[in-house]
Scaffold this motif. Structure first.
Motif, PDB file in Angstrom:
ATOM      1  N   ALA A 227       1.008   4.440  -2.727  1.00 42.27           N
ATOM      2  CA  ALA A 227       0.733   5.811  -2.445  1.00 42.27           C
ATOM      3  C   ALA A 227       1.938   6.414  -3.227  1.00 42.27           C
ATOM      4  CB  ALA A 227       0.693   5.830  -0.917  1.00 42.27           C
TER       5      ALA A 227
ATOM      6  N   HIS B 200       3.422  10.689  -0.364  1.00 41.65           N
ATOM      7  CA  HIS B 200       4.654  10.300   0.399  1.00 41.65           C
ATOM      8  C   HIS B 200       3.905   9.833   1.921  1.00 41.65           C
ATOM      9  CE1 HIS B 200       7.452  11.433  -2.331  1.00 41.65           C
ATOM     10  NE2 HIS B 200       6.814  12.545  -2.470  1.00 41.65           N
ATOM     11  N   PRO B 201       3.602   8.257   1.891  1.00 44.65           N
ATOM     12  CA  PRO B 201       2.754   8.126   3.096  1.00 44.65           C
ATOM     13  C   PRO B 201       3.813   8.018   4.481  1.00 44.65           C
ATOM     14  CG  PRO B 201       3.289   6.227   1.665  1.00 44.65           C
ATOM     15  CD  PRO B 201       3.591   7.506   1.028  1.00 44.65           C
ATOM     16  N   GLY B 202       3.649   8.429   5.452  1.00 53.38           N
ATOM     17  CA  GLY B 202       4.418   8.296   6.835  1.00 53.38           C
ATOM     18  C   GLY B 202       5.512   9.371   6.885  1.00 53.38           C
TER      19      GLY B 202
ATOM     20  N   GLU C  87       0.926  -1.130   0.003  1.00 55.68           N
ATOM     21  CA  GLU C  87       0.023  -0.138  -0.106  1.00 55.68           C
ATOM     22  C   GLU C  87       1.031   1.250  -0.114  1.00 55.68           C
ATOM     23  OE1 GLU C  87      -2.651   2.746  -0.500  1.00 55.68           O
ATOM     24  OE2 GLU C  87      -3.166   0.337  -0.651  1.00 55.68           O
ATOM     25  N   ARG C  88       1.845   1.117   0.837  1.00 58.49           N
ATOM     26  CA  ARG C  88       2.712   2.464   0.664  1.00 58.49           C
ATOM     27  C   ARG C  88       3.426   2.685  -0.711  1.00 58.49           C
ATOM     28  NH1 ARG C  88       5.798   1.844   6.633  1.00 58.49           N
ATOM     29  NH2 ARG C  88       4.068   2.109   7.603  1.00 58.49           N
TER      30      ARG C  88
END
Length: 78
Positions: A43, A49-51, A39-40
């Motif tokens: 994205a 930019h997850p997280g 999933e990251r």
């Protein structure tokens, strides 16, 4: 073996899934980790930019607070 596998599936220790048309069994923790990583990556491919947090002064872009976690090994089909 089938009975043992059924028990492990019922207890949630392993997860059954299909990978490229092949039936596979994964350790539950590794399966969940792989799903989060996928999933990251999706994205990131969409330009998000997850997280990532804002960059503190003196830190390089992409810096995150807290210890880095090692990547889990890739799941293997049995």
């Amino acid at each position: 073996i089938e009975t043992a596998l059924e028990l492990e599936l019922a207890e949630g220790e392993v997860v059954a899934d299909t990978l490229e048309g092949e039936r596979c069994v994964f350790l539950a923790g590794l399966y969940r980790a792989e799903r989060v990583i996928a999933e990251r990556l999706r994205a990131l491919a969409r330009g998000r930019h997850p997280g990532l947090t804002s960059t503190p002064r003196g830190r390089s872009p992409g810096w995150r607070a807290g210890p880095a976690s090692p990547s889990p090994p890739a799941p293997r089909c049995w």
